[in-house]
Design a protein around this motif. Structure first.
Motif, mmCIF file in Angstrom:
data_model
loop_
_atom_site.group_PDB
_atom_site.id
_atom_site.type_symbol
_atom_site.label_atom_id
_atom_site.label_comp_id
_atom_site.label_asym_id
_atom_site.label_seq_id
_atom_site.Cartn_x
_atom_site.Cartn_y
_atom_site.Cartn_z
ATOM 1 N N GLY A 115 0.801 -1.221 0.000
ATOM 2 C CA GLY A 115 0.000 0.000 0.000
ATOM 3 C C GLY A 115 0.835 1.273 0.000
ATOM 4 N N GLN A 116 2.076 1.205 0.505
ATOM 5 C CA GLN A 116 2.935 2.390 0.524
ATOM 6 C C GLN A 116 3.244 2.850 -0.897
ATOM 7 O OE1 GLN A 116 4.610 4.042 3.438
ATOM 8 N NE2 GLN A 116 2.754 3.163 4.290
ATOM 9 N N GLU A 118 1.539 1.997 -3.554
ATOM 10 C CA GLU A 118 0.278 2.355 -4.216
ATOM 11 C C GLU A 118 -0.144 3.764 -3.850
ATOM 12 O OE1 GLU A 118 -2.727 -0.559 -3.475
ATOM 13 O OE2 GLU A 118 -2.021 -1.791 -5.146
ATOM 14 N N ALA A 119 0.010 4.104 -2.584
ATOM 15 C CA ALA A 119 -0.350 5.458 -2.162
ATOM 16 C C ALA A 119 0.528 6.471 -2.885
ATOM 17 C CB ALA A 119 -0.198 5.595 -0.648
ATOM 18 N N ALA A 120 1.811 6.152 -3.001
ATOM 19 C CA ALA A 120 2.734 7.070 -3.679
ATOM 20 C C ALA A 120 2.319 7.253 -5.139
ATOM 21 C CB ALA A 120 4.163 6.535 -3.595
ATOM 22 N N MET A 125 3.123 10.059 -8.270
ATOM 23 C CA MET A 125 4.567 9.822 -8.374
ATOM 24 C C MET A 125 4.821 8.782 -9.454
ATOM 25 S SD MET A 125 6.009 9.680 -4.525
ATOM 26 C CE MET A 125 5.303 10.708 -3.244
ATOM 27 N N GLN A 129 10.005 7.508 -8.547
ATOM 28 C CA GLN A 129 9.836 8.377 -7.375
ATOM 29 C C GLN A 129 9.278 7.590 -6.194
ATOM 30 O OE1 GLN A 129 7.361 11.501 -9.166
ATOM 31 N NE2 GLN A 129 8.926 13.001 -8.604
ATOM 32 N N LEU A 133 11.495 7.662 -3.003
ATOM 33 C CA LEU A 133 11.051 8.541 -1.922
ATOM 34 C C LEU A 133 10.287 7.809 -0.829
ATOM 35 C CD1 LEU A 133 9.741 11.470 -4.164
ATOM 36 C CD2 LEU A 133 11.864 11.433 -2.838
ATOM 37 N N VAL A 134 9.677 6.690 -1.186
ATOM 38 C CA VAL A 134 8.792 6.046 -0.215
ATOM 39 C C VAL A 134 9.255 4.640 0.173
ATOM 40 C CG1 VAL A 134 6.439 5.202 0.166
ATOM 41 C CG2 VAL A 134 6.814 7.421 -0.944
ATOM 42 N N PRO A 137 13.615 4.240 1.409
ATOM 43 C CA PRO A 137 13.950 4.706 2.758
ATOM 44 C C PRO A 137 13.433 3.770 3.849
ATOM 45 C CG PRO A 137 13.072 6.509 1.448
ATOM 46 C CD PRO A 137 12.890 5.263 0.626
ATOM 47 N N GLN A 138 12.272 3.169 3.599
ATOM 48 C CA GLN A 138 11.731 2.256 4.606
ATOM 49 C C GLN A 138 12.452 0.914 4.590
ATOM 50 O OE1 GLN A 138 7.406 2.419 5.340
ATOM 51 N NE2 GLN A 138 7.306 3.855 3.635
ATOM 52 N N ARG A 141 15.592 1.562 6.518
ATOM 53 C CA ARG A 141 15.328 1.639 7.944
ATOM 54 C C ARG A 141 15.185 0.245 8.551
ATOM 55 N NH1 ARG A 141 10.095 4.718 10.193
ATOM 56 N NH2 ARG A 141 9.207 2.695 9.699
ATOM 57 N N VAL A 214 13.151 7.444 14.252
ATOM 58 C CA VAL A 214 12.363 8.374 15.053
ATOM 59 C C VAL A 214 10.894 8.259 14.681
ATOM 60 C CG1 VAL A 214 13.830 10.202 15.925
ATOM 61 C CG2 VAL A 214 13.292 10.108 13.490
ATOM 62 N N ALA A 215 10.667 7.730 13.477
ATOM 63 C CA ALA A 215 9.296 7.589 12.991
ATOM 64 C C ALA A 215 8.462 6.697 13.896
ATOM 65 C CB ALA A 215 9.299 7.016 11.570
ATOM 66 N N GLY A 216 9.099 5.851 14.696
ATOM 67 C CA GLY A 216 8.372 5.033 15.666
ATOM 68 C C GLY A 216 7.462 3.984 15.055
ATOM 69 N N PHE B 103 -7.436 4.957 0.956
ATOM 70 C CA PHE B 103 -7.446 3.505 1.097
ATOM 71 C C PHE B 103 -8.038 3.080 2.441
ATOM 72 C CE2 PHE B 103 -3.955 4.851 -1.561
ATOM 73 C CZ PHE B 103 -3.938 3.961 -2.613
ATOM 74 N N ASN B 107 -2.513 3.839 4.532
ATOM 75 C CA ASN B 107 -1.275 3.890 3.738
ATOM 76 C C ASN B 107 -0.544 5.221 3.824
ATOM 77 O OD1 ASN B 107 -1.908 1.320 2.953
ATOM 78 N ND2 ASN B 107 -2.610 1.880 0.917
ATOM 79 N N HIS B 111 7.492 6.701 7.215
ATOM 80 C CA HIS B 111 8.761 7.334 7.579
ATOM 81 C C HIS B 111 8.684 8.854 7.482
ATOM 82 C CE1 HIS B 111 8.585 7.219 3.307
ATOM 83 N NE2 HIS B 111 9.779 7.759 3.142
ATOM 84 N N TYR B 153 4.410 11.385 13.754
ATOM 85 C CA TYR B 153 4.483 10.361 12.721
ATOM 86 C C TYR B 153 3.165 9.575 12.715
ATOM 87 C CZ TYR B 153 9.329 11.382 11.862
ATOM 88 O OH TYR B 153 10.482 12.010 11.493
#
Ligand SMILES: Nc1ncnc2c1ncn2[C@@H]1O[C@H](COP(=O)(O)OP(=O)(O)OP(=O)(O)O)[C@@H](O)[C@H]1O
Ligand SMILES: [Mg+2]
Lengths: 216, 262
Positions: A115-116, A118-120, A125, A129, A133-134, A137-138, A141, A214-216, B103, B107, B111, B153
């Motif tokens: 879904g990350q 897909e949302a982008a 994007m 991209q 960008l999405v 980075p994850q 992490r 820090v995103a927790g 959604f 989503n 980060h 976040y």
């Protein structure tokens, strides 16, 4: 206990070994990260033959003892003229660790929900991209802690290179012992040096992880 | 059994409030052997709010996702504001920016902070300067009632707050139409209303919306038209009062009897 301070007299030998280990670890780590990223990219690639290459590479190298890799490397060196022992050690360590790095990155990719991306893309994007960008980075992490552990292990594995003629910490132990230092004392100092390296690596990855998380 | 159960004639619904904005024409979609969308014809007018309801697996999500081409179609045509959906690439990306999507599982970018979630698309897709993007984002976050959470976040927010941020994120692109795929289904009951209220407000402001939902109350009160799907077909469509008051097809009657008195 008797503290083997007399090693200080031959500090230069010791220091050469220490920097040998640092250099070997650093170059092998760079190779393992680059190769590992490539392996992970292959393994998530939609094209089946490419994926197969990634899978085979991982399966082969994960299950081969590093010592065996070194043997293969040295055996190959006899044929390939001009490749020094240092390069071979880097190749063996880098390839070995790359399989595990690839694995860690794949797990990272798996941990990012579909879904990350897909949302982008639904925001307009491009695929690139969304990846840059999405997703990546994850992935980074999620993979940073396991990769820190792998590089610490790589430092320890680098000791094997000493047996194959690369000047690094562990090889210097034999030289230091040979010129009359107390064997046990030399071991203590060398253990301390490895501990220090492992500590620096794992601490810096922990810091990196904390900064990213820090995103927790 | 009666003919109406096998293939009830899809009826023409209310005259739409404005000119056509989203048009699906003879759309078919298969997942392998599974025929998920069958000859879907659907026209959504500018400013119209369409609620899509139907049993699980009837193809509602797939329908929603074909409209911004997260799902490709096998045959038929889809146009948004008169333009056919382009092939994958920059053109499609541009069109997707004009179709907002919310959604079921929010989503939000895990980060990024709430504020960054709402500015990212503006900055990277629309090339809006950061300051302007942040102003827009803060205004939108205020509008959906989460202005105070801008620097947190997503994981630090409740589900209802996250979904409202997701709505703000989509709105930041100034979309022509908003797609909602069961936006409240993943929420704890006490958070459903805060999200529905934001959507009602959006509808009142004239946003064109296609909302897949199980919230019959919302469909009844906020939609101009209810589209009822079953087995990949639009079986019936009508203004909410008519649809809920006197459904014509057996499938719709059956479905309503299950969801309205459970
Ligand atoms: N990516 C996919 N691959 C294969 N089959 C799929 C895929 N996505 C959906 N389906 C199938 O297509 C059918 C329609 O799915 P869809 O998600 O559109 O239904 P839905 O009406 O949204 O259902 P729900 O109310 O459960 O969300 C289902 O049978 C589903 O299993
Ligand atoms: Mg669905």
């Amino acid at each position: 206990m008797h503290v083997p301070l007399d090693l200080l007299d031959d500090l230069d030998l010791f220091r050469r070994g220490f920097f040998g280990t640092v250099l070997l670890t650093a170059v092998s780590a760079a190779l393992s990260l680059a190769l590992g990223a490539l392996v992970a990219a292959c393994r998530v690639c939609p094209v089946p033959p490419v994926r197969l290459v990634g899978t085979v590479w991982t399966a082969l190298l994960r299950n081969t003892p590093v010592t065996l890799l070194f043997l293969v490397a040295v055996f190959a060196a006899a044929r390939i003229v001009g490749v020094g022992h240092f390069a071979l050690a880097v190749g063996a360590l880098g390839c070995h660790t790359s399989a595990f790095v690839g694995e860690a990155l794949c797990r990272g990719v798996g941990s990012v929900p579909l879904g990350q991306a897909e949302a982008a893309r639904s925001l307009g994007m491009t695929s690139w991209q969304a990846l840059r960008l999405v997703v990546l980075p994850q992935v980074g992490r999620a993979a940073v802690a396991p990769i820190g552990g792998l590089l610490a292990a790589l430092t320890r594995n680098s000791a094997i290179a000493g047996a194959f003629g690369v000047t690094e910490l562990f090889a210097q132990q034999r030289r230091l012992s040979a010129i009359g230092h107390d064997v046990l004392g030399v071991f203590v100092w060398i253990a301390v040096a490895y501990l220090l390296l492992a500590f620096v690596i794992s601490e810096s990855f922990r810091l990196l992880e904390r900064r990213l998380a820090v995103a927790g | 059994m009666s003919d109406s159960q096998v293939s009830p004639a899809p009826e023409r619904a209310v005259p739409p409030p404005g000119e056509p904005l989203v048009v699906l024409d003879g759309v078919n979609k298969r997942f392998g052997a599974l025929h998920v969308l069958r000859d879907i014809d659907l026209t959504v007018a500018r400013g119209e709010v369409v609620a899509v309801i139907g049993p699980s697996g009837s193809g509602k999500s797939t329908l929603c996702r074909t409209i911004n081409r997260l799902e490709t179609i096998d045959s038929g045509a889809i146009t948004v504001d008169g333009r056919p959906l382009p092939e994958e690439g920059r053109e499609l990306a541009r069109l997707r920016a004009e179709v907002g999507m919310v959604f079921q599982s929010f989503n939000l970018f895990a980060h990024k902070t709430v504020l960054e979630n709402v500015t990212l698309g503006q900055i990277k897709v629309r090339r809006t300067p950061r300051e302007k993007a942040e102003r827009t984002a803060r205004a939108l976050l205020d509008r959906v009632g989460v202005g105070g959470q801008a620097d947190k976040y997503p994981a630090q927010l409740s589900g209802g707050q996250q979904q409202r941020v997701a709505i703000a994120r989509a709105l930041a692109m100034e979309p022509k139409v908003m797609l909602f795929d069961e936006p409240t289904s993943a929420l704890d009951p006490e958070m459903v209303n805060e999200v529905l209220e934001v959507m009602r407000q959006l509808a009142r402001d004239g946003m064109t919306m296609i909302v897949v939902t199980h919230e019959m109350g919302f469909a009844r009160s906020a939609a101009h038209r209810v589209v009822f799907m079953a087995d990949g077909r639009i079986v019936e469509q009508a203004p909410p009062a008519r649809f809920f008051g006197s459904p014509r097809s057996e499938r719709a009657k059956d479905f309503l009897s299950k969801v309205l008195h459970h």
